[in-house]
Structures are given as structure tokens and as C-alpha cells.
Design an enzyme around this catalytic site. Sequence first.
Site, PDB file in Angstrom:
ATOM      1  N   ASP A  57      15.568  22.706  -6.300  1.00 46.30           N
ATOM      2  CA  ASP A  57      14.928  22.017  -7.372  1.00 46.30           C
ATOM      3  C   ASP A  57      15.680  22.376  -8.366  1.00 46.30           C
ATOM      4  OD1 ASP A  57      13.703  20.780  -9.483  1.00 46.30           O
ATOM      5  OD2 ASP A  57      11.650  21.272  -8.752  1.00 46.30           O
TER       6      ASP A  57
ATOM      7  N   LYS B 242      14.538  15.942 -20.623  1.00 46.11           N
ATOM      8  CA  LYS B 242      15.823  16.531 -20.092  1.00 46.11           C
ATOM      9  C   LYS B 242      16.879  16.476 -20.723  1.00 46.11           C
ATOM     10  CE  LYS B 242      12.532  18.184 -16.969  1.00 46.11           C
ATOM     11  NZ  LYS B 242      12.168  17.963 -15.860  1.00 46.11           N
TER      12      LYS B 242
ATOM     13  N   GLN C  31      14.334  12.722 -16.852  1.00 47.03           N
ATOM     14  CA  GLN C  31      13.150  12.234 -17.469  1.00 47.03           C
ATOM     15  C   GLN C  31      13.443  12.674 -18.943  1.00 47.03           C
ATOM     16  OE1 GLN C  31      11.198  15.050 -19.029  1.00 47.03           O
ATOM     17  NE2 GLN C  31       9.525  13.567 -19.503  1.00 47.03           N
TER      18      GLN C  31
ATOM     19  N   ARG D  72      16.756   0.536   4.572  1.00 42.59           N
ATOM     20  CA  ARG D  72      17.922  -0.349   5.020  1.00 42.59           C
ATOM     21  C   ARG D  72      18.955   0.672   5.309  1.00 42.59           C
ATOM     22  NH1 ARG D  72      16.155  -3.627   0.232  1.00 42.59           N
ATOM     23  NH2 ARG D  72      15.616  -5.395   1.098  1.00 42.59           N
TER      24      ARG D  72
ATOM     25  N   PHE E 136       7.171  23.240 -12.813  1.00 47.76           N
ATOM     26  CA  PHE E 136       6.619  21.797 -13.030  1.00 47.76           C
ATOM     27  C   PHE E 136       5.664  21.646 -11.581  1.00 47.76           C
ATOM     28  CE2 PHE E 136       6.520  17.238 -12.967  1.00 47.76           C
ATOM     29  CZ  PHE E 136       5.807  17.083 -14.043  1.00 47.76           C
TER      30      PHE E 136
ATOM     31  N   TYR F 260      17.473  -8.014   5.493  1.00 44.14           N
ATOM     32  CA  TYR F 260      16.085  -8.082   5.906  1.00 44.14           C
ATOM     33  C   TYR F 260      16.060  -7.276   7.078  1.00 44.14           C
ATOM     34  CZ  TYR F 260      14.475 -10.699   2.010  1.00 44.14           C
ATOM     35  OH  TYR F 260      13.918 -11.297   0.767  1.00 44.14           O
TER      36      TYR F 260
ATOM     37  N   ARG G  28      14.792   2.840  -6.064  1.00 41.98           N
ATOM     38  CA  ARG G  28      15.945   2.502  -6.679  1.00 41.98           C
ATOM     39  C   ARG G  28      16.092   2.676  -8.229  1.00 41.98           C
ATOM     40  NH1 ARG G  28      15.472  -2.258  -3.109  1.00 41.98           N
ATOM     41  NH2 ARG G  28      14.811  -3.239  -4.812  1.00 41.98           N
TER      42      ARG G  28
ATOM     43  N   HIS H 119      16.530  21.396 -13.956  1.00 38.68           N
ATOM     44  CA  HIS H 119      16.980  21.961 -15.079  1.00 38.68           C
ATOM     45  C   HIS H 119      18.478  22.134 -15.171  1.00 38.68           C
ATOM     46  CE1 HIS H 119      12.709  23.758 -15.831  1.00 38.68           C
ATOM     47  NE2 HIS H 119      12.388  22.480 -15.651  1.00 38.68           N
TER      48      HIS H 119
END
Length: 400
Positions: free
Chosen positions: A170, A200, A197, A229, A100, A236, A246, A173
Amino acid sequence: MSDSKFNLALLGGTPLRSTDKTWPIWPQYGAGEREALLDVLDNTNWWYGEKVRTIEQEFAAYQGAKYCLVCTSGTTALEICLQAMEIGHGDEVIVPPFTFVATASAVSRMGATPVFVDIDDSWNMDPTKIEAAITPNTKAIIPVHFTGRICDMDAINAIAQKHDLLVLEDASHSWGAKWSDGQGAGVLGDCGVFSFQGFKNLTAGEGGAMVTNNPELAAKMQSYINCGRKEGGVWYEHHNVGTNARLGEFQAALLSAQLKHLPEQQATRIRNGEILDEELSKIEGITPQPVDPRQTQHSRHIYCIRVDQESFGCSRERMLEALNAEGVPVDAAYPLPLYKQPVYAKTGQYDDVSCPVCEELCYNSAIWITHQHLLGSESDMEDIIAIFQKVKDNVNELSN
Ligand SMILES: *Cc1c(COP(=O)(O)O)cnc(C)c1O
């Protein structure tokens, strides 16, 4: 019964598989998923919290990794891992062309250059071609475990060690896939990524994960997905150039619920994949993607075969039409090697690249069946086998 003079459904014959029979759908869910989602809805913490931490621990344990960080997608996970490995402008990263686009585009988005190394008969990166592609700028290798069939990690890790390169798997899969000694995909190199996704085997519609055994890499990944962070730091106070990648609580809760079904689903896919390997390989002109005996567990994401058009007796495109008409949903695989995709072709940078094994699969010989079909019954597998056999037995009709 049809009164066509042909046997093949494509030419008016009776389809082998009755249209009353349906294939398994994807995704699949039950009361557990509904309960998990309503639980998040009602407790009103929809944002990055306890459910995210839970799926991170569960998925780390599932892959046998020390650390897991979930994020918004597999593509983002690749980019964050590259950033954590300090890969950027001027660097080169070795990738396969049969994958991909994200495997290469993540490298480009970090300002580095993907360098394509051909695959071999395993459909994965050919380790014997890697060293010729290494330059003083090479920083990392991204092996892709296509369909969950793990790359030759013994060879790839040996090359990486010799040339002081990082290895980012990767493993998009490869949920549950294990190499020799039962080591999970994703922690066979320095770090690895997974995709959740919608298509999958483990999904929350979108989502991704990074795994590693390296605490420094894990701390960087954690920071980069959360706006730079520091874990446990002041809200902050931003220490790194991060982003917001996230995952939210709904997706995390859904993933935990889906993960409960995964071992049983994987066992079904593995069993059916083995049946298809055994029976389809008996048909002249058909070679399933080979397994590696060192791999102790497959994930069977997509079921893939290679067709030799000459010995099968017709073109792949004609064969696909005939198979689909008989009632098995099959398709050609990736249409282009990544270096021929417009995004890379237009740069002119890859004009001289040639990866003949990948090109042959893309242009002439790769066929895939998506994973939900591997969740079917034994009778569904018998239909798939009988349909391939029927098309082969009647292939002369196609050339007329
Ligand atoms: C799906 C996939 C990705 C990217 O995952 P997303 O979650 O869709 O961003 C990366 N590499 C491969 C091989 C994939 O199949």
C-alpha cells in the site's frame, strides 16, 4: 500586545505566528493544468484514451515500474490487486492496524480476512511480529509505507519468500519514494498501489494506480478494471469477472500536469521535513517518525511526531489546542486502530487483538501536520519549530 498574564495564545497571550501569514494551500495548479483540461474538453474524447495511456507510462517511469494501470481510486486499486493475486474467501491477509481503512476493507470486500500485525517505532508494520500471525490460510502481506517512509522491505520480502506469500504494497503515500538501490515503492514486492485522492501529494481529486513488474498480474489488472475485456480484444467479449474502474481523460490529463510539479514539490517537502526532524527532536518529549537510512528517497506525505505526554508536560489534546492557538495547524493522527473501528469491532472477531504500539499512537501520542505545510518557506518551518518550543517552555501554564 495582549495583556494576559499568560504567554500561551490559548490562554490569551499573543500568538507566535502572525495571522497575516498564510500556509500553502493544496492542491496547487497553474496554466499547465488549465491547458491540459481545456485540451481534453475541446478534443471531445473525454473517455479512457491517449491521456490515460500517457499518465500510465509517465507514472510507471516515475516509480521505476514495468507496468502501471490507473483506476478510479487507491481503494479500488487495492481490491483489483487482491483479485489479480486470486485472494478471496477463506484467505487471510496480514495488514497493519495503523492505516486508512481501505488497507483492510479491500481485503474484506474480496471475501478474505484481514489479520492485524502491530507496528513498531518506525510507525510501520513490525517485521518481527509477522511470522506469529501466519497460518495455513495466509496468502499475502500488505505493508503500508506510512507517510512515504518505506517499511523494512528486506525483512518483509524474506518472510514472504520463506512462507510463499505475496506482497502487495500500500504505497498510497509513496509517490517517488525509493528504497535502497533507488528501487521505487510499489515494485519492491509483487505489486503496489497509489492514491491520487484530493489530499494526496499527487492528485486529480480522485484516482489511483497499480504498478507491477509482473506481466501476468498487469494483464489481469488491465482486464479487471475494464469490464473483463482483453487488451486488444473484441469490444463485447468479456473474459473475466471485471468491473468498470477506468479513469477518464480529464483526470489523466490533470495527473500528467500535476506530475510535472511533483519532483520540485517533493524536494521542498524533503528539505523541510529534514529541518523539522533535526530541530523538533531537540525538544524534550518529542520524537519525529524516524527515517530508515536504507531509504534513498522519502515522499514526506504527512509530517508525524510522537509526543511523550509525561516528559513534554501535558496531555496530547491540550498540546494540540495550544499549538493550534499559536498558529500551526496540527492534529491527532488516526483515532483508532482499524480493529477497533466499528466495521471490525462489531464482528467480535477482533476482541482479543491487541496492538499496543498502534494503540499508544492512536490514543496518546501521534501528532501530524499535513503535507502542504511542508511546501512552506524556511520562515514557515522556523515558525513551526518556535511554536513547539514556546508551548514546551510555557507548558506549566497548561497544567494550571
Ligand atoms: C488514501 C489512502 C488509501 C485509499 O486511497 P483512495 O484513493 O482515497 O481510495 C489507501 N491507503 C492509504 C494508507 C491511504 O492513505
